[in-house]
Design a protein around this motif. Structure first.
Motif, PDB file in Angstrom:
ATOM      1  N   VAL A  13     -54.393   1.911 -21.970  1.00 35.45           N
ATOM      2  CA  VAL A  13     -54.019   3.139 -23.047  1.00 35.45           C
ATOM      3  C   VAL A  13     -52.425   2.081 -23.189  1.00 35.45           C
ATOM      4  N   VAL A  14     -52.257   1.723 -22.682  1.00 35.90           N
ATOM      5  CA  VAL A  14     -50.680   0.958 -22.779  1.00 35.90           C
ATOM      6  C   VAL A  14     -50.933   0.062 -24.151  1.00 35.90           C
ATOM      7  N   GLN A  15     -52.199  -0.462 -24.254  1.00 30.40           N
ATOM      8  CA  GLN A  15     -52.716  -1.676 -25.462  1.00 30.40           C
ATOM      9  C   GLN A  15     -52.385  -1.051 -26.801  1.00 30.40           C
ATOM     10  N   SER A  16     -53.233   0.283 -26.580  1.00 27.61           N
ATOM     11  CA  SER A  16     -53.616   1.294 -28.108  1.00 27.61           C
ATOM     12  C   SER A  16     -52.242   1.913 -28.335  1.00 27.61           C
ATOM     13  N   THR A  17     -51.269   1.872 -27.635  1.00 21.57           N
ATOM     14  CA  THR A  17     -49.871   2.868 -28.167  1.00 21.57           C
ATOM     15  C   THR A  17     -49.452   1.380 -28.852  1.00 21.57           C
ATOM     16  N   LEU A  18     -49.502   0.168 -27.951  1.00 23.20           N
ATOM     17  CA  LEU A  18     -48.380  -0.593 -28.712  1.00 23.20           C
ATOM     18  C   LEU A  18     -48.945  -1.264 -30.046  1.00 23.20           C
ATOM     19  N   GLU A  19     -50.205  -1.188 -30.330  1.00 26.79           N
ATOM     20  CA  GLU A  19     -51.361  -1.539 -31.244  1.00 26.79           C
ATOM     21  C   GLU A  19     -50.755  -1.102 -32.364  1.00 26.79           C
ATOM     22  N   THR A  20     -50.465   0.201 -32.123  1.00 25.79           N
ATOM     23  CA  THR A  20     -50.726   1.401 -33.290  1.00 25.79           C
ATOM     24  C   THR A  20     -49.056   1.881 -33.304  1.00 25.79           C
ATOM     25  N   SER A  21     -48.151   0.590 -33.019  1.00 28.55           N
ATOM     26  CA  SER A  21     -46.662   1.253 -33.378  1.00 28.55           C
ATOM     27  C   SER A  21     -46.446   0.732 -34.618  1.00 28.55           C
ATOM     28  N   PRO A  22     -45.087   0.860 -35.441  1.00 30.57           N
ATOM     29  CA  PRO A  22     -45.040   0.436 -36.531  1.00 30.57           C
ATOM     30  C   PRO A  22     -44.227  -1.047 -36.968  1.00 30.57           C
ATOM     31  N   PRO A  23     -44.381  -2.048 -37.104  1.00 30.95           N
ATOM     32  CA  PRO A  23     -44.076  -3.400 -37.192  1.00 30.95           C
ATOM     33  C   PRO A  23     -42.058  -2.466 -36.867  1.00 30.95           C
ATOM     34  N   GLU A  24     -41.602  -1.890 -38.025  1.00 31.01           N
ATOM     35  CA  GLU A  24     -40.295  -2.164 -37.310  1.00 31.01           C
ATOM     36  C   GLU A  24     -39.599  -1.555 -35.708  1.00 31.01           C
ATOM     37  N   LEU A  25     -40.545  -1.201 -34.344  1.00 31.60           N
ATOM     38  CA  LEU A  25     -40.348  -0.678 -33.946  1.00 31.60           C
ATOM     39  C   LEU A  25     -40.303  -1.993 -32.889  1.00 31.60           C
ATOM     40  N   SER A  26     -41.010  -3.082 -33.291  1.00 30.22           N
ATOM     41  CA  SER A  26     -42.058  -3.756 -32.161  1.00 30.22           C
ATOM     42  C   SER A  26     -41.335  -5.189 -31.709  1.00 30.22           C
ATOM     43  N   GLY A  27     -39.938  -5.520 -32.384  1.00 25.69           N
ATOM     44  CA  GLY A  27     -38.102  -5.800 -32.109  1.00 25.69           C
ATOM     45  C   GLY A  27     -37.727  -5.388 -30.897  1.00 25.69           C
ATOM     46  N   ASN A  28     -38.138  -3.918 -31.442  1.00 29.14           N
ATOM     47  CA  ASN A  28     -37.810  -2.764 -30.218  1.00 29.14           C
ATOM     48  C   ASN A  28     -37.956  -3.143 -29.003  1.00 29.14           C
ATOM     49  N   ILE A  29     -38.933  -2.902 -28.694  1.00 33.43           N
ATOM     50  CA  ILE A  29     -40.231  -2.811 -28.090  1.00 33.43           C
ATOM     51  C   ILE A  29     -40.090  -3.638 -26.565  1.00 33.43           C
ATOM     52  N   ARG A  30     -40.109  -5.408 -27.909  1.00 35.99           N
ATOM     53  CA  ARG A  30     -39.530  -6.002 -27.406  1.00 35.99           C
ATOM     54  C   ARG A  30     -38.044  -6.148 -25.903  1.00 35.99           C
ATOM     55  N   ALA A  31     -37.469  -5.990 -27.066  1.00 36.39           N
ATOM     56  CA  ALA A  31     -35.817  -5.585 -25.874  1.00 36.39           C
ATOM     57  C   ALA A  31     -35.763  -4.568 -24.736  1.00 36.39           C
ATOM     58  N   SER A  32     -36.474  -3.373 -25.216  1.00 35.05           N
ATOM     59  CA  SER A  32     -36.353  -2.615 -24.109  1.00 35.05           C
ATOM     60  C   SER A  32     -37.298  -2.181 -23.329  1.00 35.05           C
ATOM     61  N   GLY A  33     -38.314  -2.499 -23.928  1.00 38.00           N
ATOM     62  CA  GLY A  33     -39.639  -2.578 -22.870  1.00 38.00           C
ATOM     63  C   GLY A  33     -40.477  -1.143 -22.519  1.00 38.00           C
ATOM     64  N   VAL A  34     -40.829  -0.849 -21.504  1.00 40.10           N
ATOM     65  CA  VAL A  34     -41.745   0.332 -20.998  1.00 40.10           C
ATOM     66  C   VAL A  34     -41.279   0.764 -19.975  1.00 40.10           C
ATOM     67  N   THR A  35     -41.296   2.589 -19.909  1.00 41.48           N
ATOM     68  CA  THR A  35     -41.052   2.851 -18.775  1.00 41.48           C
ATOM     69  C   THR A  35     -41.913   3.505 -17.859  1.00 41.48           C
ATOM     70  N   LEU A  36     -42.121   3.150 -16.625  1.00 41.62           N
ATOM     71  CA  LEU A  36     -43.443   3.340 -15.857  1.00 41.62           C
ATOM     72  C   LEU A  36     -43.036   5.140 -15.035  1.00 41.62           C
ATOM     73  N   THR A  37     -43.880   6.217 -15.322  1.00 37.96           N
ATOM     74  CA  THR A  37     -43.361   7.494 -14.490  1.00 37.96           C
ATOM     75  C   THR A  37     -45.150   7.978 -13.819  1.00 37.96           C
ATOM     76  N   GLY A  38     -45.125   8.460 -13.912  1.00 39.80           N
ATOM     77  CA  GLY A  38     -46.197   9.656 -12.796  1.00 39.80           C
ATOM     78  C   GLY A  38     -46.336   8.571 -11.629  1.00 39.80           C
ATOM     79  N   GLY A  39     -47.007   9.382 -10.176  1.00 39.02           N
ATOM     80  CA  GLY A  39     -47.336   9.018  -9.385  1.00 39.02           C
ATOM     81  C   GLY A  39     -48.120   8.125  -8.753  1.00 39.02           C
ATOM     82  N   GLY A  40     -48.959   7.807  -9.805  1.00 38.12           N
ATOM     83  CA  GLY A  40     -49.659   6.387 -10.162  1.00 38.12           C
ATOM     84  C   GLY A  40     -48.947   5.428 -10.374  1.00 38.12           C
ATOM     85  N   SER A  41     -48.030   5.422 -10.515  1.00 37.86           N
ATOM     86  CA  SER A  41     -47.280   3.938 -11.110  1.00 37.86           C
ATOM     87  C   SER A  41     -46.292   3.647  -9.881  1.00 37.86           C
ATOM     88  N   LEU A  42     -46.690   4.384  -8.468  1.00 39.78           N
ATOM     89  CA  LEU A  42     -46.319   4.117  -7.523  1.00 39.78           C
ATOM     90  C   LEU A  42     -47.251   3.098  -6.706  1.00 39.78           C
TER      91      LEU A  42
END
Ligand SMILES: Nc1ncnc2c1ncn2[C@@H]1O[C@H](COP(=O)(O)OP(=O)(O)OP(=O)(O)O)[C@@H](O)[C@H]1O
Length: 338
Positions: free
Chosen positions: A260-289
């Motif tokens: 699921v994470v990959q399919s979101t990252l793969e479809t994200s605009p290239p302009e935001l890729s550098g941004n994702i590399r810097a700011s990363g991803v945030t986990l939430t929901g009980g399963g993230s524990l």
């Protein structure tokens, strides 16, 4: 919005409700105990969950949502009626006197939207908004959702995994899989049955899961005490199972998260890729524990992985905040009764 606003997250495992005073006013399991003979709801929430697998035949303990969506309309309606009673006992107000903002799955179908709308309007709700759950989670996790930068949120619940990239107050791209923590519980129960001939309930399987680690070799000496029924003798039994036994089941769960994470990252605009590399991803929901999850995900996607400050609360908190940002949010809509 002039009235009290409440944000509602009707999850597969838990219903969470926040008021715009930024306070959690309801957080209980999405469960009800129902007497089939008397056609009566006996308990909801924690009290009902306590009864699971312990009641006589005429009393059933039900989870009316599956995979993040309403599987049993009538029981969800009865549950929400009771929830309304609890909320008004705390706030002194009925739903019809409040503005309600309700989180929906990204990509929820019209039928799913209508089902939630019908339930709430039948409870007298006058003012209702739907917001995409990932957008709400981004707000509730404290990310800068209004800035034109990449905010990637990964929400791992009981019934679904969703990932969204939020920028400038709206969802740019998202992906959802309707299999998550509940599926891992079922896999754990199945393994114990197949390998140890012991029948365990899903409650027990869930408690086993809470003791596991993404990489069981890191807790190789750990064994987990499990109580169930011996399928050969029929008697109650307690077994000790090494944590490492469950690695395959955990790997399946992790594989689903990664896809699921990959399919979101793969479809994200290239302009935001550098941004994702810097700011990363945030986990939430009980399963993230699940222990070790952020380190494991980081090792797979090579961007920073953060935990939301209150993983069970992000969506409900975000929905309650949304009333303040209505004109600047994109994935929010006012709903009218049919
Ligand atoms: N320590 C833990 N380790 C692993 N999983 C956990 C832990 N604590 C809670 N969970 C799991 O978190 C899930 C519940 O999380 P949450 O309340 O966010 O889901 P939900 O919003 O009800 O579900 P969904 O969003 O899928 O509809 C359950 O599967 C529960 O077993």
């Amino acid at each position: 919005m002039g009235k009290v606003t409440i944000g509602i997250d009707i999850g597969t495992a838990n219903i969470s409700i926040y008021s715009d005073m930024e306070k959690m006013i309801f957080h209980e399991p999405t469960v009800l105990a129902y007497d089939t003979k008397k056609d009566k709801v006996l308990e909801i929430g924690h009290e009902a969950k306590e009864l699971a697998e312990k009641t006589p035949g005429s009393i059933v303990v039900l989870s009316p949502l599956q995979g993040g969506i309403i599987a049993d309309f009538d029981m969800t309606l009865r549950l929400m009626k009771k929830v309304e009673g609890r909320v008004s006992a705390v706030t002194g107000k009925r739903f019809k006197q409040m503005d309600l903002i309700v989180a929906l799955l990204p990509g929820a179908t019209n039928i799913e939207r209508q089902a939630i709308g019908d339930i709430l309007f039948s409870l007298g709700v006058k003012s209702l908004y739907f917001i995409e759950g990932s957008l709400a989670a981004t707000m509730g996790a404290g990310l800068p959702f209004e800035k034109p930068i990449a905010n990637v949120i990964v929400d791992i619940g009981a019934g679904k995994i969703s990932t969204s990239l939020v920028s400038y107050g709206g969802i740019v791209t998202s992906a959802t899989l309707r299999k998550s923590g509940d599926e891992l519980d079922r896999d754990i129960a199945q393994l114990v049955r197949n390998k140890y001939n012991v029948l365990i309930g899903l409650e027990t399987a869930e408690q086993v899961k809470w003791q596991l680690h993404c990489d069981t070799s890191l807790v190789a000496e750990k064994s987990i005490e499990i109580e169930g029924r011996d399928l050969v003798t029929g008697f109650p039994i307690t077994i000790e199972v090494p944590a490492t036994e469950f690695q395959e089941e955990i790997d399946e769960f992790l594989k689903r998260i990664l896809s699921v994470v990959q399919s979101t990252l793969e479809t994200s605009p290239p302009e935001l890729s550098g941004n994702i590399r810097a700011s990363g991803v945030t986990l939430t929901g009980g399963g993230s524990l699940l222990e070790g999850l952020s380190d494991w995900l980081h090792s797979q996607i090579m961007v920073p992985v953060h935990m939301a400050p209150a993983p069970f609360e992000s969506v409900a908190l975000g929905t309650s905040m949304a009333g303040e940002h209505l004109d600047r949010l994109i994935n929010i809509e006012k709903v009218t009764a049919r």
